[in-house]
Design a protein around this motif. Structure first.
Motif, PDB file in Angstrom:
ATOM      1  N   ALA A 178       0.727  -1.120  -0.035  1.00 37.29           N
ATOM      2  CA  ALA A 178      -0.210  -0.019  -0.174  1.00 37.29           C
ATOM      3  C   ALA A 178       1.039   1.289   0.103  1.00 37.29           C
ATOM      4  CB  ALA A 178      -0.723  -0.151   1.181  1.00 37.29           C
ATOM      5  N   PRO A 179       0.153   2.247  -0.731  1.00 40.80           N
ATOM      6  CA  PRO A 179       0.947   3.598  -0.508  1.00 40.80           C
ATOM      7  C   PRO A 179       1.401   4.013   0.757  1.00 40.80           C
ATOM      8  CG  PRO A 179      -0.718   3.801  -2.227  1.00 40.80           C
ATOM      9  CD  PRO A 179      -0.921   2.607  -1.408  1.00 40.80           C
ATOM     10  N   ALA A 180       0.597   3.707   1.814  1.00 41.81           N
ATOM     11  CA  ALA A 180       1.128   4.087   3.099  1.00 41.81           C
ATOM     12  C   ALA A 180       2.535   3.553   3.550  1.00 41.81           C
ATOM     13  CB  ALA A 180      -0.078   3.403   4.175  1.00 41.81           C
ATOM     14  N   ALA A 181       2.779   2.568   2.988  1.00 42.62           N
ATOM     15  CA  ALA A 181       4.188   1.735   3.371  1.00 42.62           C
ATOM     16  C   ALA A 181       5.439   2.613   2.783  1.00 42.62           C
ATOM     17  CB  ALA A 181       4.380   0.410   2.790  1.00 42.62           C
ATOM     18  N   GLY A 182       4.959   3.378   1.546  1.00 46.21           N
ATOM     19  CA  GLY A 182       6.003   4.153   1.188  1.00 46.21           C
ATOM     20  C   GLY A 182       6.108   5.512   2.030  1.00 46.21           C
ATOM     21  N   MET A 183       5.003   6.063   2.401  1.00 49.34           N
ATOM     22  CA  MET A 183       5.076   6.916   3.286  1.00 49.34           C
ATOM     23  C   MET A 183       5.634   6.723   4.569  1.00 49.34           C
ATOM     24  SD  MET A 183       1.033   8.307   2.645  1.00 49.34           S
ATOM     25  CE  MET A 183       0.403   8.485   0.805  1.00 49.34           C
ATOM     26  N   ASP A 184       5.342   5.472   5.023  1.00 46.63           N
ATOM     27  CA  ASP A 184       6.187   5.355   6.312  1.00 46.63           C
ATOM     28  C   ASP A 184       7.719   4.914   6.153  1.00 46.63           C
ATOM     29  OD1 ASP A 184       5.714   4.497   9.137  1.00 46.63           O
ATOM     30  OD2 ASP A 184       6.166   2.335   8.569  1.00 46.63           O
ATOM     31  N   THR A 185       8.002   4.398   4.985  1.00 45.67           N
ATOM     32  CA  THR A 185       9.507   4.404   4.852  1.00 45.67           C
ATOM     33  C   THR A 185      10.040   5.870   4.800  1.00 45.67           C
ATOM     34  OG1 THR A 185       9.021   2.594   3.495  1.00 45.67           O
ATOM     35  CG2 THR A 185      11.121   3.586   3.076  1.00 45.67           C
ATOM     36  N   ALA A 186       9.369   6.659   4.070  1.00 43.79           N
ATOM     37  CA  ALA A 186      10.201   7.868   3.788  1.00 43.79           C
ATOM     38  C   ALA A 186      10.087   8.826   5.332  1.00 43.79           C
ATOM     39  CB  ALA A 186       9.257   8.901   2.904  1.00 43.79           C
ATOM     40  N   SER A 187       9.018   8.611   6.217  1.00 44.35           N
ATOM     41  CA  SER A 187       8.850   9.246   7.354  1.00 44.35           C
ATOM     42  C   SER A 187      10.052   8.819   8.297  1.00 44.35           C
ATOM     43  CB  SER A 187       7.311   9.088   8.097  1.00 44.35           C
ATOM     44  OG  SER A 187       7.295   7.568   8.366  1.00 44.35           O
ATOM     45  N   CYS A 188      10.689   7.394   8.432  1.00 47.11           N
ATOM     46  CA  CYS A 188      11.477   6.926   8.983  1.00 47.11           C
ATOM     47  C   CYS A 188      12.901   7.022   8.635  1.00 47.11           C
ATOM     48  CB  CYS A 188      11.268   5.221   9.044  1.00 47.11           C
ATOM     49  SG  CYS A 188       9.764   4.657   9.718  1.00 47.11           S
ATOM     50  N   ILE A 189      13.176   7.693   7.788  1.00 46.78           N
ATOM     51  CA  ILE A 189      14.719   8.095   7.237  1.00 46.78           C
ATOM     52  C   ILE A 189      14.764   9.620   6.891  1.00 46.78           C
ATOM     53  CG2 ILE A 189      16.249   7.726   5.580  1.00 46.78           C
ATOM     54  CD1 ILE A 189      14.714   5.188   4.563  1.00 46.78           C
ATOM     55  N   HIS A 190      15.546  10.082   8.082  1.00 46.86           N
ATOM     56  CA  HIS A 190      15.719  11.696   7.967  1.00 46.86           C
ATOM     57  C   HIS A 190      15.992  12.251   6.594  1.00 46.86           C
ATOM     58  CE1 HIS A 190      16.731  15.548   9.733  1.00 46.86           C
ATOM     59  NE2 HIS A 190      17.958  15.485   9.025  1.00 46.86           N
ATOM     60  N   GLY A 191      15.460  13.305   6.109  1.00 50.48           N
ATOM     61  CA  GLY A 191      15.512  13.901   5.082  1.00 50.48           C
ATOM     62  C   GLY A 191      15.241  13.291   3.660  1.00 50.48           C
ATOM     63  N   ALA A 192      14.492  11.979   3.719  1.00 55.15           N
ATOM     64  CA  ALA A 192      13.936  11.246   2.573  1.00 55.15           C
ATOM     65  C   ALA A 192      13.129  12.137   1.688  1.00 55.15           C
ATOM     66  CB  ALA A 192      13.542   9.984   2.892  1.00 55.15           C
ATOM     67  N   ASP A 193      12.992  12.045   0.560  1.00 58.14           N
ATOM     68  CA  ASP A 193      12.149  12.614  -0.542  1.00 58.14           C
ATOM     69  C   ASP A 193      11.252  11.305  -0.885  1.00 58.14           C
ATOM     70  OD1 ASP A 193      13.557  14.955  -0.557  1.00 58.14           O
ATOM     71  OD2 ASP A 193      14.682  14.698  -2.202  1.00 58.14           O
ATOM     72  N   LEU A 194      10.055  11.853  -0.949  1.00 62.55           N
ATOM     73  CA  LEU A 194       8.967  10.799  -1.227  1.00 62.55           C
ATOM     74  C   LEU A 194       8.405  11.334  -2.602  1.00 62.55           C
ATOM     75  CD1 LEU A 194       6.872   8.715  -0.634  1.00 62.55           C
ATOM     76  CD2 LEU A 194       5.587  10.235   0.617  1.00 62.55           C
ATOM     77  N   MET A 195       8.241  10.265  -3.695  1.00 62.66           N
ATOM     78  CA  MET A 195       7.646  10.455  -4.965  1.00 62.66           C
ATOM     79  C   MET A 195       6.514   9.583  -5.072  1.00 62.66           C
ATOM     80  SD  MET A 195       9.299   9.891  -8.819  1.00 62.66           S
ATOM     81  CE  MET A 195      10.328  11.336  -8.879  1.00 62.66           C
ATOM     82  N   VAL A 196       5.275  10.072  -4.992  1.00 66.71           N
ATOM     83  CA  VAL A 196       4.153   9.140  -5.312  1.00 66.71           C
ATOM     84  C   VAL A 196       3.663   9.411  -6.368  1.00 66.71           C
ATOM     85  CG1 VAL A 196       1.709   8.699  -4.504  1.00 66.71           C
ATOM     86  CG2 VAL A 196       3.672   9.060  -2.824  1.00 66.71           C
ATOM     87  N   ILE A 197       3.621   8.533  -7.380  1.00 67.00           N
ATOM     88  CA  ILE A 197       3.374   8.328  -8.519  1.00 67.00           C
ATOM     89  C   ILE A 197       1.698   8.183  -9.191  1.00 67.00           C
ATOM     90  CG2 ILE A 197       3.942   7.923 -11.062  1.00 67.00           C
ATOM     91  CD1 ILE A 197       6.633   7.350 -10.174  1.00 67.00           C
ATOM     92  N   ASP A 198       1.043   8.906  -9.526  1.00 62.83           N
ATOM     93  CA  ASP A 198      -0.316   8.692  -9.907  1.00 62.83           C
ATOM     94  C   ASP A 198      -0.377   7.643 -10.944  1.00 62.83           C
ATOM     95  OD1 ASP A 198      -1.363  10.323  -7.898  1.00 62.83           O
ATOM     96  OD2 ASP A 198      -1.483  11.833  -9.319  1.00 62.83           O
ATOM     97  N   GLY A 199      -1.300   6.627 -10.768  1.00 62.82           N
ATOM     98  CA  GLY A 199      -1.567   5.555 -12.040  1.00 62.82           C
ATOM     99  C   GLY A 199      -0.277   4.378 -12.141  1.00 62.82           C
ATOM    100  N   MET A 200       0.469   4.469 -10.995  1.00 64.20           N
ATOM    101  CA  MET A 200       1.755   3.282 -10.712  1.00 64.20           C
ATOM    102  C   MET A 200       1.075   2.558  -9.938  1.00 64.20           C
ATOM    103  SD  MET A 200       5.652   3.703  -9.666  1.00 64.20           S
ATOM    104  CE  MET A 200       6.747   2.535  -8.923  1.00 64.20           C
TER     105      MET A 200
END
Length: 297
Positions: free
Chosen positions: A251-273
């Motif tokens: 789930a996209p929430a997993a990507g968001m969780d990953t980014a929130s756990c790593i200091h300074g991480a950039d998150l790119m959520v791609i619509d339709g992917m």
């Protein structure tokens, strides 16, 4: 194509670009082989001056398999994890992270940019947290932290993932129908699904190595590794997290969780992917990987 002995196993790999360029190590996902990183994707990255290395994880493709270990009992693995005991599994994702570092050692690569997809993203995360001096940048694609509170895969997707497939020798048509049905289900809604390309890829993987028990051992390795959030908090390499807004498996929430756990991480959520990297996104994702790699400079 060639192989090296690393971390006590044989790891099969190939490479693109000049050996003089900074290395980008591409780590494959659950039950898949290095050819999921397409030649055109690898060549695009190599054209930017990098040395691109893709490899088969243990229990996949032409790297070492573990046939002496039957597919684990997943209920027993889950129970052991819940009780704080080490499950009875032949390896965990931490062993697979050590494989990646061993491959770097075998190729005389001191530091590399790591790019992992799905399970490979979790492996890349562990390399970045446990071997920080070996990692210049990290890109985690459609992956997760192992946080047990995250949403599960869609029920029908999990059923398709775990349902035994017909054997490709005895029932090739049934095997292809099963595999293509799953690939179509996890693909996103925003990009065309190329059935012929997927069919060719599935058949090529099957011809290289067919080992459903290896798939089971890799699932057990994920379960046995558990929650990695505390390890992710140690990552200092520039990090990019890429996730599909339509991903029904992770789930996209997993990507968001990953980014929130790593200091300074950039998150790119791609619509339709979805849980796939379609050719239409190759340039966008490779551009983002290179931009993140340049942050390490």
């Amino acid at each position: 194509m060639t192989s090296v002995i690393a971390n006590g196993i044989s790891i099969d790999y190939d490479s693109f670009g000049s050996n003089d360029g900074e290395a980008i190590l591409l780590i494959s996902g659950l039950g898949t082989q290095r050819i999921r990183w397409s030649i055109s994707f690898c060549e695009d990255l190599a054209a930017r001056g990098y040395r691109i290395i893709r490899f088969d994880n243990r229990d996949a493709g032409l790297s070492t398999h573990f046939p002496d270990f039957p597919a684990p009992d997943f209920s027993a693995v889950a129970a052991a994890v819940a009780q704080g005991r080490r499950p009875d599994v032949p390896y965990t994702l931490r062993d697979m992270a050590a494989d990646a570092v061993g491959l770097m050692d075998g190729l005389s690569i001191g530091r590399a940019h790591l790019v992992g997809r799905s399970m490979g993203g979790m492996v890349a995360q562990l390399v970045a947290s446990e071997y920080p001096r070996r990692v210049m940048s990290l890109t985690s694609i459609m992956s997760s932290t192992g946080n047990p509170a995250l949403p599960s895969a869609a029920p029908d997707v999990m059923a398709m993932l775990t349902r035994p497939a017909p054997h490709p020798v005895g029932d090739e048509a049934g095997f292809l129908a099963h595999s293509l049905g799953f690939a179509r289900r996890i693909a996103g809604s925003g990009y065309p699904f190329d059935e012929e390309a997927h069919r060719a890829l599935i058949l090529e993987e099957t011809k290289r190595a067919y080992d459903p028990s290896g798939f089971g051992r890799q699932i057990a390795a994920i379960a046995a590794t558990g929650d990695n959030r505390s390890r992710l908090a140690k990552i200092t390499a520039p990090t990019l997290v890429v996730h599909g807004a339509d991903d029904p498996l992770v789930a996209p929430a997993a990507g968001m969780d990953t980014a929130s756990c790593i200091h300074g991480a950039d998150l790119m959520v791609i619509d339709g992917m979805g849980h796939d990297l379609p050719p239409h996104l190759y340039k966008r994702v490779s551009d983002a990987i290179i931009a993140n790699a340049l942050r390490a400079a």
